[in-house]
Design an enzyme around this catalytic site. Structure first.
Site: not given
Ligand code: DX5
Ligand code: ZN
Length: 214
Positions: A66, A173
């Site tokens: 990320m 997720d």
């Protein structure tokens, strides 16, 4: 079902105990969340920690970046011995090239979508990726509530994969537990990531087993 427990909810003061548990468990992969404080409003852990984890983990490593400019870190992810490298659609202006580079480095390549990014944007890349990771919460934190609309996205992605003959797996997720996991499995998911549901439990191995058998 493939199960990929997320280390983000583990006890960082005693990671070895949690990784030993993962190694003993029915988990298939270990999900590793790297955050940079720019792409997402949080910072988790970086490569020095991941290297120590990789040394003692016997499961396949499912690395979720990320971060902005994830392609810069392909060599470091490869050096970990990672199985899967997940990059965000929103962080990759040259996604096709990045996927190629991940493959050239000998890893499986996954594209990740934030909750607001529609599945239809994958139409021209779906045959080139090994997996699509659908975020079912906004990325950056563990323990958030599952976004219900994600079920429709899983169904739309399953339809696209079938129609195009793509071999991509579908991973989800965020907010995964026994209830959402079951509904996600019914909608066509192949891989469940779970952080707080696993590590927040008294008997995490039982939770992994429950997800595994959905
Ligand atoms: C969030 C991370 C997730 C996180 C999920 O940005 O990508 O992997 O660990 O946590 P839970 O399962 O607690 O929602
Ligand atoms: Zn993740």
């Amino acid at each position: 079902m493939i199960v990929s427990p997320s280390l983000l909810s583990a006890n960082f003061a005693d990671l070895k105990t949690d990784i030993d548990m993962i190694n003993r468990s029915e988990a298939d992969w270990l999900h590793l969340d790297v955050m940079d404080g720019v792409f997402v409003p949080n910072i988790s852990f970086g490569f020095p920690v991941l290297e120590a984890v990789a040394k003692i983990c016997t499961k396949k490593l499912d690395v979720h970046l990320m971060i902005v400019e994830p392609a810069k870190f392909i060599p470091q992810v490869k050096a970990l011995g990672a199985y899967m490298m997940n990059v965000h659609y929103e962080a990759c202006p040259h996604l096709h090239r990045t996927i190629q580079q991940i493959h050239e480095a000998g890893m499986k390549a996954a594209v990740t979508l934030n909750p607001h990014t529609p599945v239809c944007l994958l139409e021209d890349i779906i045959r080139d990726v090994d997996m699509v990771l659908l975020m079912t919460v906004n990325p950056g934190f563990g323990g958030q509530k599952f976004i219900e609309h994600s079920i429709d996205k899983v169904k739309a992605l399953r339809e696209m994969i079938t129609r195009t003959g793509s071999k991509a797996l579908i991973e989800v997720d965020g907010g995964v537990n026994g209830d959402t996991g079951k509904r996600l499995a019914e909608a066509g998911v192949d891989v469940l990531v779970a952080g707080s549901y696993v590590f927040g439990a008294e008997k995490p191995e039982e939770r992994i087993s429950l997800l595994k058998n959905l």
